[in-house]
Design an enzyme around this catalytic site. Structure first.
Site, PDB file in Angstrom:
ATOM      1  N   SER A  74       0.753  -1.250  -0.079  1.00  0.00           N
ATOM      2  CA  SER A  74      -0.193  -0.045  -0.209  1.00  0.00           C
ATOM      3  C   SER A  74       1.021   1.264  -0.219  1.00  0.00           C
ATOM      4  O   SER A  74       0.423   2.163  -0.676  1.00  0.00           O
ATOM      5  CB  SER A  74      -0.923   0.103   1.227  1.00  0.00           C
ATOM      6  OG  SER A  74      -1.785  -1.093   1.302  1.00  0.00           O
ATOM      7  N   GLY A 203       5.699  -8.154   0.253  1.00  0.00           N
ATOM      8  CA  GLY A 203       6.392  -9.296   0.780  1.00  0.00           C
ATOM      9  C   GLY A 203       5.505 -10.448   1.126  1.00  0.00           C
ATOM     10  O   GLY A 203       5.718 -11.665   1.199  1.00  0.00           O
ATOM     11  N   HIS A 204       4.576  -9.895   2.003  1.00  0.00           N
ATOM     12  CA  HIS A 204       3.740 -11.088   2.474  1.00  0.00           C
ATOM     13  C   HIS A 204       2.976 -11.812   1.664  1.00  0.00           C
ATOM     14  O   HIS A 204       2.349 -13.034   2.106  1.00  0.00           O
ATOM     15  CB  HIS A 204       3.067 -10.528   3.588  1.00  0.00           C
ATOM     16  CG  HIS A 204       1.702  -9.767   3.419  1.00  0.00           C
ATOM     17  ND1 HIS A 204       0.374 -10.265   3.370  1.00  0.00           N
ATOM     18  CD2 HIS A 204       1.656  -8.551   2.970  1.00  0.00           C
ATOM     19  CE1 HIS A 204      -0.383  -9.403   3.060  1.00  0.00           C
ATOM     20  NE2 HIS A 204       0.097  -8.182   2.832  1.00  0.00           N
ATOM     21  N   CYS A 327     -17.672  -7.428   3.376  1.00  0.00           N
ATOM     22  CA  CYS A 327     -18.406  -7.426   4.730  1.00  0.00           C
ATOM     23  C   CYS A 327     -17.315  -7.353   5.878  1.00  0.00           C
ATOM     24  O   CYS A 327     -17.509  -6.755   7.014  1.00  0.00           O
ATOM     25  CB  CYS A 327     -19.470  -8.563   4.741  1.00  0.00           C
ATOM     26  SG  CYS A 327     -20.426  -8.499   3.619  1.00  0.00           S
TER      27      CYS A 327
HETATM   28  N1  PLP Z   1      -2.335  -4.468  -4.247  1.00  0.00           N
HETATM   29  C1  PLP Z   1      -2.972  -5.579  -4.303  1.00  0.00           C
HETATM   30  C2  PLP Z   1      -3.292  -5.834  -5.641  1.00  0.00           C
HETATM   31  C3  PLP Z   1      -3.211  -6.360  -3.081  1.00  0.00           C
HETATM   32  O1  PLP Z   1      -3.714  -7.545  -3.362  1.00  0.00           O
HETATM   33  C4  PLP Z   1      -2.596  -5.936  -1.788  1.00  0.00           C
HETATM   34  C5  PLP Z   1      -2.900  -6.678  -0.503  1.00  0.00           C
HETATM   35  O2  PLP Z   1      -3.852  -7.442  -0.612  1.00  0.00           O
HETATM   36  C6  PLP Z   1      -2.115  -4.393  -1.764  1.00  0.00           C
HETATM   37  C7  PLP Z   1      -1.985  -3.920  -2.704  1.00  0.00           C
HETATM   38  C8  PLP Z   1      -1.651  -4.083  -0.287  1.00  0.00           C
HETATM   39  O3  PLP Z   1      -0.449  -4.891  -0.045  1.00  0.00           O
HETATM   40  P1  PLP Z   1      -0.081  -4.405   1.511  1.00  0.00           P
HETATM   41  O4  PLP Z   1      -0.953  -5.534   2.109  1.00  0.00           O
HETATM   42  O5  PLP Z   1       1.276  -4.964   1.594  1.00  0.00           O
HETATM   43  O6  PLP Z   1      -0.170  -3.294   1.947  1.00  0.00           O
END
Ligand code: PLP
Length: 396
Positions: A74, A203-204, A327
């Site tokens: 994000s 990373g996760h 939800c």
């Molecule tokens: N963009 C996409 C397409 C995602 O699937 C996600 C997480 O689910 C993110 C951004 C956000 O990543 P983070 O959880 O590392 O902030």
């Protein structure tokens, strides 16, 4: 039928792998130095960070100097979009192009920028969840600052024509960012060859820990600094480096990008078996293109049921899955992705996403295919909507 535990929600997050954990552990205790310190303990930490940066760069086909560690996907998305907006606004360019089905890390950022006086064009997807690059070409204007399009969608797994979109942006002289959080480790990426200007990853999703991400920024783009402070990340994102997380990410991305074709060849038939098995149930549909999707993703709408109830019952049977509605995040609105595909609200509400990896076995797949029809049958028996559907009555 013996109960199993099956984690089929790898698009939500993944477990830290043994090799990632083993690589990280020394940097919590013995190797705890600050990567900015001059003595050996610090220099060793610095070397570990730079080694991880090299690994990320290699995995993406980038130069190490183009890799910036962030705290998550994000953050990388926010930095790329808000940073480019700030940079280009100075040149009078205040128009951004994105798509209707991006992750909220992108959509909420562009909505924020709209409030700051930027104009945003949201290109549509077709009924298979794919963007038409020509829609991007048509949307580009003289004052377009940035095109940001996700590489693969997090809910329906569809893979976008990134090469074509990047080529159009290059031709028109517009910067191109892609949120590749769901794509890294599942499709081959080479940012230089593909003409990608900026790319976010997390990373996760690839067996590193939560809370570490990367923004790749092509050399020559003067993206404004994200965090002001010390000289870390060449002054562009200050803050003492999270050395263990960065080391872990280096190992994770190396491993995730090693045998993509082989992994996908193993997962795809099992994924297809799941799709075909679940679609045998009446009033079901696969969301997103069957082939242009991540090997491990399936997203199916099952009419006459609520996605949340389905998830709870799957959980009782040891299966971790995810639904198409938001939800869980406190909103009762169905997923914006499924609505963008053209699904009716009530159909979008009854959707389920499974995201599997190569550790899934044929026996796991058979177990899911035994559990899902049973659970769906029970839920439909109790569902007033299903009853009305069966009587041919109108329902909302
Ligand atoms: N963009 C996409 C397409 C995602 O699937 C996600 C997480 O689910 C993110 C951004 C956000 O990543 P983070 O959880 O590392 O902030």
């Amino acid at each position: 039928m013996e109960k199993r535990f099956i984690y089929a929600d790898n698009a939500a997050t993944t477990a830290v792998s043994e090799e990632v954990l083993a690589a990280m552990l020394p940097y919590f205790r013995e190797g705890y130095g600050n990567a900015s310190s001059i003595y050996k303990l610090g220099r060793d930490a610095q070397r570990a960070v730079e080694d991880a940066r090299d690994k990320v760069a290699k995995a993406l086909g980038a130069d190490p100097r183009e890799i910036f560690f962030t705290s998550c996907g994000s953050e990388a998305d926010n930095w790329a979009i808000k940073g480019t907006a700030e940079l280009m606004a100075k040149k009078g360019k205040k128009h951004i192009i994105t798509s209707v089905f991006e992750h909220h890390a992108v959509l909420h950022t562009t909505q924020y920028l709209e409030k700051q006086g930027f104009e945003v064009t949201y290109v549509p997807i077709n009924d298979k969840g794919i963007i038409d690059p020509e829609d991007i070409r048509k949307a580009i204007r003289e004052d377009t600052a940035l095109v940001t399009i996700m590489y693969a969608n997090n809910e329906i797994g569809t893979i976008q024509p990134i090469d074509e979109i990047a080529a159009i942006c290059r031709e028109k002289g517009v910067l191109f960012h892609t949120d590749a959080v769901q794509a890294v480790g599942h499709v081959d990426i080479d940012v230089h060859r593909q003409g990608i200007d900026m790319l976010s990853l997390s990373g996760h999703k690839i067996h590193a820990q939560k809370g570490i991400g990367v923004l790749y920024v092509r050399k020559g783009i003067a993206l404004p600094n994200l965090i002001h402070g010390g000289g870390q990340e060449r002054g562009r994102r200050a803050g003492t480096e999270n050395v263990p997380a960065i080391v872990g990410l280096g190992v994770a991305i190396e491993s995730a990008t090693r045998n993509i074709a082989e992994k996908n060849a193993k997962i795809t038939p099992l994924r297809n078996k799941l799709i075909d098995g679940i679609l045998k149930l009446p009033y079901t549909r696969l969301n997103g293109d069957r082939d242009k999707r991540l090997a491990g993703n399936l997203n199916i709408s099952i009419e006459g049921i609520e996605g949340e109830s389905l998830l709870l019952m799957l959980d009782m049977n040891g299966i971790c899955a995810s639904s198409g509605s938001a939800c869980t995040s406190g909103s009762l609105d169905p997923s914006h992705v499924l609505l963008a595909l053209g699904l009716k609200h009530e159909v979008a509400h009854g959707s389920m996403r499974l995201s599997i990896e190569e550790n899934i076995t044929e026996a796991d797949v058979d177990y899911i295919l035994e559990v899902v029809p049973k659970v769906v049958g029970r839920l439909r028996e109790m569902s007033p909507v299903w009853e009305k559907m069966m009587k041919g009555e109108k329902y909302e």
